[in-house]
Scaffold this motif. Sequence first.
Motif, PDB file in Angstrom:
ATOM      1  N   ALA A  11     -35.983   0.532  -0.100  1.00 23.85           N
ATOM      2  CA  ALA A  11     -35.484   1.100   0.160  1.00 23.85           C
ATOM      3  C   ALA A  11     -35.096   2.914  -0.441  1.00 23.85           C
ATOM      4  O   ALA A  11     -34.990   3.275  -0.659  1.00 23.85           O
ATOM      5  CB  ALA A  11     -35.803   2.100   2.153  1.00 23.85           C
ATOM      6  N   ARG A  12     -33.657   2.780   0.107  1.00 23.70           N
ATOM      7  CA  ARG A  12     -32.355   3.487  -0.397  1.00 23.70           C
ATOM      8  C   ARG A  12     -32.309   3.334  -2.295  1.00 23.70           C
ATOM      9  O   ARG A  12     -32.415   4.229  -3.113  1.00 23.70           O
ATOM     10  CB  ARG A  12     -31.250   2.656   0.191  1.00 23.70           C
ATOM     11  N   LYS A  13     -33.244   2.548  -2.812  1.00 29.30           N
ATOM     12  CA  LYS A  13     -32.815   1.677  -4.339  1.00 29.30           C
ATOM     13  C   LYS A  13     -34.101   3.304  -4.353  1.00 29.30           C
ATOM     14  O   LYS A  13     -33.748   3.490  -5.732  1.00 29.30           O
ATOM     15  CB  LYS A  13     -33.100   0.637  -4.403  1.00 29.30           C
ATOM     16  N   ALA A  14     -34.980   3.065  -4.497  1.00 26.92           N
ATOM     17  CA  ALA A  14     -36.362   3.537  -3.950  1.00 26.92           C
ATOM     18  C   ALA A  14     -35.864   5.183  -4.563  1.00 26.92           C
ATOM     19  O   ALA A  14     -36.792   6.071  -5.305  1.00 26.92           O
ATOM     20  CB  ALA A  14     -37.202   3.547  -3.733  1.00 26.92           C
ATOM     21  N   GLU A  15     -35.192   5.204  -3.309  1.00 30.12           N
ATOM     22  CA  GLU A  15     -34.582   6.758  -2.421  1.00 30.12           C
ATOM     23  C   GLU A  15     -33.468   7.720  -4.048  1.00 30.12           C
ATOM     24  O   GLU A  15     -33.587   8.646  -4.616  1.00 30.12           O
ATOM     25  CB  GLU A  15     -34.662   6.908  -1.523  1.00 30.12           C
ATOM     26  N   VAL A  16     -32.690   5.982  -3.832  1.00 29.05           N
ATOM     27  CA  VAL A  16     -32.048   7.155  -5.286  1.00 29.05           C
ATOM     28  C   VAL A  16     -32.406   7.244  -6.507  1.00 29.05           C
ATOM     29  O   VAL A  16     -31.848   8.218  -6.861  1.00 29.05           O
ATOM     30  CB  VAL A  16     -30.753   5.856  -5.115  1.00 29.05           C
ATOM     31  N   ARG A  57     -27.661   5.862  -9.813  1.00 29.75           N
ATOM     32  CA  ARG A  57     -28.678   5.177 -10.507  1.00 29.75           C
ATOM     33  C   ARG A  57     -28.599   3.984 -10.682  1.00 29.75           C
ATOM     34  O   ARG A  57     -27.415   3.153 -10.809  1.00 29.75           O
ATOM     35  CB  ARG A  57     -29.536   5.189 -10.792  1.00 29.75           C
ATOM     36  N   ILE A  58     -29.570   3.189  -9.221  1.00 30.19           N
ATOM     37  CA  ILE A  58     -28.942   1.581  -8.856  1.00 30.19           C
ATOM     38  C   ILE A  58     -30.412   0.750  -9.385  1.00 30.19           C
ATOM     39  O   ILE A  58     -31.373   0.913  -9.480  1.00 30.19           O
ATOM     40  CB  ILE A  58     -29.493   1.710  -7.534  1.00 30.19           C
ATOM     41  N   PHE A  59     -29.239  -0.385 -10.304  1.00 36.33           N
ATOM     42  CA  PHE A  59     -30.134  -1.546 -10.459  1.00 36.33           C
ATOM     43  C   PHE A  59     -29.745  -2.749 -10.197  1.00 36.33           C
ATOM     44  O   PHE A  59     -28.751  -3.031  -9.047  1.00 36.33           O
ATOM     45  CB  PHE A  59     -29.359  -1.836 -12.383  1.00 36.33           C
ATOM     46  N   ASP A  60     -30.195  -3.978  -9.581  1.00 36.60           N
ATOM     47  CA  ASP A  60     -30.422  -4.540  -8.895  1.00 36.60           C
ATOM     48  C   ASP A  60     -28.893  -5.847  -9.757  1.00 36.60           C
ATOM     49  O   ASP A  60     -28.459  -6.168  -8.968  1.00 36.60           O
ATOM     50  CB  ASP A  60     -31.319  -6.266  -8.658  1.00 36.60           C
ATOM     51  N   ASP A  63     -26.855  -6.852 -15.276  1.00 33.08           N
ATOM     52  CA  ASP A  63     -27.271  -7.457 -16.648  1.00 33.08           C
ATOM     53  C   ASP A  63     -28.798  -6.283 -16.868  1.00 33.08           C
ATOM     54  O   ASP A  63     -29.004  -6.470 -18.063  1.00 33.08           O
ATOM     55  CB  ASP A  63     -27.829  -9.037 -16.482  1.00 33.08           C
ATOM     56  N   GLU A  64     -28.762  -5.797 -15.938  1.00 30.80           N
ATOM     57  CA  GLU A  64     -30.689  -4.940 -16.446  1.00 30.80           C
ATOM     58  C   GLU A  64     -30.326  -4.016 -16.435  1.00 30.80           C
ATOM     59  O   GLU A  64     -31.186  -3.031 -16.412  1.00 30.80           O
ATOM     60  CB  GLU A  64     -30.927  -5.163 -14.645  1.00 30.80           C
ATOM     61  N   ILE A  65     -28.610  -2.697 -17.205  1.00 26.20           N
ATOM     62  CA  ILE A  65     -28.706  -1.598 -16.442  1.00 26.20           C
ATOM     63  C   ILE A  65     -28.674  -1.751 -18.185  1.00 26.20           C
ATOM     64  O   ILE A  65     -27.990  -2.326 -19.153  1.00 26.20           O
ATOM     65  CB  ILE A  65     -26.781  -2.025 -16.470  1.00 26.20           C
ATOM     66  N   PRO A  66     -29.941  -0.492 -18.517  1.00 24.98           N
ATOM     67  CA  PRO A  66     -30.063  -0.358 -19.783  1.00 24.98           C
ATOM     68  C   PRO A  66     -28.853   0.097 -21.024  1.00 24.98           C
ATOM     69  O   PRO A  66     -27.792   0.661 -20.410  1.00 24.98           O
ATOM     70  CB  PRO A  66     -30.806   0.544 -20.468  1.00 24.98           C
ATOM     71  N   GLU A  67     -28.445  -0.447 -22.065  1.00 25.16           N
ATOM     72  CA  GLU A  67     -27.635   0.377 -23.288  1.00 25.16           C
ATOM     73  C   GLU A  67     -27.266   2.044 -23.275  1.00 25.16           C
ATOM     74  O   GLU A  67     -26.214   2.419 -22.696  1.00 25.16           O
ATOM     75  CB  GLU A  67     -27.769  -0.513 -24.692  1.00 25.16           C
ATOM     76  N   SER A  68     -28.736   2.289 -22.986  1.00 20.04           N
ATOM     77  CA  SER A  68     -28.503   4.217 -22.917  1.00 20.04           C
ATOM     78  C   SER A  68     -27.772   4.456 -21.571  1.00 20.04           C
ATOM     79  O   SER A  68     -27.470   5.608 -21.708  1.00 20.04           O
ATOM     80  CB  SER A  68     -30.061   4.750 -22.569  1.00 20.04           C
ATOM     81  N   TYR A  69     -27.576   4.009 -20.816  1.00 20.13           N
ATOM     82  CA  TYR A  69     -26.314   3.967 -19.212  1.00 20.13           C
ATOM     83  C   TYR A  69     -25.158   4.060 -19.387  1.00 20.13           C
ATOM     84  O   TYR A  69     -24.938   3.994 -18.588  1.00 20.13           O
ATOM     85  CB  TYR A  69     -27.492   3.607 -17.869  1.00 20.13           C
ATOM     86  N   LYS A  70     -24.772   2.799 -20.153  1.00 19.00           N
ATOM     87  CA  LYS A  70     -23.294   2.581 -20.532  1.00 19.00           C
ATOM     88  C   LYS A  70     -22.813   4.036 -21.030  1.00 19.00           C
ATOM     89  O   LYS A  70     -22.717   4.990 -21.291  1.00 19.00           O
ATOM     90  CB  LYS A  70     -23.172   1.833 -21.337  1.00 19.00           C
ATOM     91  N   ASN A  72     -22.707   6.208 -17.685  1.00 15.70           N
ATOM     92  CA  ASN A  72     -22.972   7.073 -17.326  1.00 15.70           C
ATOM     93  C   ASN A  72     -21.660   5.920 -15.480  1.00 15.70           C
ATOM     94  O   ASN A  72     -22.060   5.129 -15.049  1.00 15.70           O
ATOM     95  CB  ASN A  72     -23.847   7.062 -16.497  1.00 15.70           C
ATOM     96  N   LYS A  73     -20.877   7.175 -14.872  1.00 13.34           N
ATOM     97  CA  LYS A  73     -19.949   6.190 -13.953  1.00 13.34           C
ATOM     98  C   LYS A  73     -21.094   6.903 -12.949  1.00 13.34           C
ATOM     99  O   LYS A  73     -20.123   5.776 -11.870  1.00 13.34           O
ATOM    100  CB  LYS A  73     -18.628   7.208 -13.907  1.00 13.34           C
ATOM    101  N   TYR A  74     -21.959   6.908 -12.431  1.00 12.94           N
ATOM    102  CA  TYR A  74     -22.582   6.686 -10.972  1.00 12.94           C
ATOM    103  C   TYR A  74     -23.388   5.463 -10.995  1.00 12.94           C
ATOM    104  O   TYR A  74     -24.275   5.279  -9.845  1.00 12.94           O
ATOM    105  CB  TYR A  74     -23.956   8.331 -11.176  1.00 12.94           C
ATOM    106  N   VAL A  75     -23.432   4.539 -12.149  1.00 11.73           N
ATOM    107  CA  VAL A  75     -24.421   4.007 -12.566  1.00 11.73           C
ATOM    108  C   VAL A  75     -24.241   2.824 -10.711  1.00 11.73           C
ATOM    109  O   VAL A  75     -22.497   2.563 -11.008  1.00 11.73           O
ATOM    110  CB  VAL A  75     -24.993   3.221 -13.498  1.00 11.73           C
ATOM    111  N   ARG A  76     -25.079   2.086 -10.222  1.00 16.31           N
ATOM    112  CA  ARG A  76     -24.820   1.384  -9.334  1.00 16.31           C
ATOM    113  C   ARG A  76     -25.363   0.296  -9.298  1.00 16.31           C
ATOM    114  O   ARG A  76     -26.114   0.085 -10.216  1.00 16.31           O
ATOM    115  CB  ARG A  76     -24.690   1.676  -7.893  1.00 16.31           C
ATOM    116  N   THR A  77     -24.922  -1.117  -8.713  1.00 11.87           N
ATOM    117  CA  THR A  77     -26.221  -2.107  -8.835  1.00 11.87           C
ATOM    118  C   THR A  77     -25.893  -2.472  -6.898  1.00 11.87           C
ATOM    119  O   THR A  77     -25.464  -1.908  -6.278  1.00 11.87           O
ATOM    120  CB  THR A  77     -24.613  -3.081  -9.982  1.00 11.87           C
ATOM    121  N   LYS A  78     -26.893  -3.508  -6.944  1.00 14.08           N
ATOM    122  CA  LYS A  78     -26.771  -4.400  -5.925  1.00 14.08           C
ATOM    123  C   LYS A  78     -25.939  -4.543  -5.277  1.00 14.08           C
ATOM    124  O   LYS A  78     -25.576  -4.315  -3.526  1.00 14.08           O
ATOM    125  CB  LYS A  78     -27.777  -5.223  -5.209  1.00 14.08           C
TER     126      LYS A  78
END
Length: 322
Positions: A11-16, A57-60, A63-70, A72-78
């Motif tokens: 639910a949090r991932k979907a909201e974020v 932006r949350i990825f599980d 390894d799932e983080i696309p190159e286009s997000y590299k 971005n300091k706000y990217v997070r994982t599970k």
Amino acid sequence: MATLLQDKYEARKAEVNARFEQLRANEEELNRIFAKIYNMEGEVPIEVEDKYVSVARIFDTADEIPESYKGNKYVRTKRDEITSLLSYAVGCMFGRYSLDVDGLVLADQGTTVDDYLAKMPDPAHVTFMPDADNVLPITDDEYFDDDIVRYFIDFVRTVYGEETLERNLAFIAEALGGKGTSREVIRTCFLKDFYKDHCQTYKKRPIYWLFDSGKKNGFKCLVYMHRYQPDLLARIRTDYVHEQQERYRAQIGYANDALVSAERGERVRLDKRIKKLNDQLKETIAYEEKLHHLADQMIKIDLDDGVKVNYAKFQDVLAKIK
């Protein structure tokens, strides 16, 4: 009511992630408006690249983080989300936060559990009580009643329910990664990773301090700097390090007794265990001498001096900040 942590995470991932896409859409709409105002349509980019959207932006997994997000300091994982949960839980263990009231609770110098209770809507019925003596031991086995892993499991049980406890611990362990049972993975995280993550979050100015005997993990404990009292090191030395040394001596005795009748394979295991326990005992003996020297000084701190100045006063017994 029992709750699955995985459902909360999804639910949090979907909201974020929805917020991420909404901000991107808003920024692109602004780009269109300004391009039109200044007659620059077709001359300036409208689309906002993934790495320039400035909310989480949350990825599980990483390894799932696309190159286009590299970049971005706000990217997070599970794992990042679960690490934040661990940090919040430790905050509740120290009384910095509470399940009963919003915001900071204990954040002034020298505050105590009595101060915590005074801020509760019903002091007689507190959902989750903070640790009484401001010392959370972290060892490679459960030796103390206020063992940090035991305390964390109590937190998960309190927040999400007994019925889903094992499934929630399994979810936490899977997110953290590692080998062993859920409890073993969580213990390893507290032993090896928690403080590193904490120092990174607080930009090398930690508010929880790690007392650390060394590489053998003979003894570690977390304390909350805002609850520091001049007698804290003396209490760590007598109530925890001395107790830990006695446990090591007892365990070494049991293992030596077992060697007498052990088969060959079991003897190898026991020999390794005895060596490990002896190394840990030796480490804690040396550490206790350092603690003793500082404890006798009854050192005072002033939070206004900042973390760096105060941390340096105990650098011989605290973990190095890297």
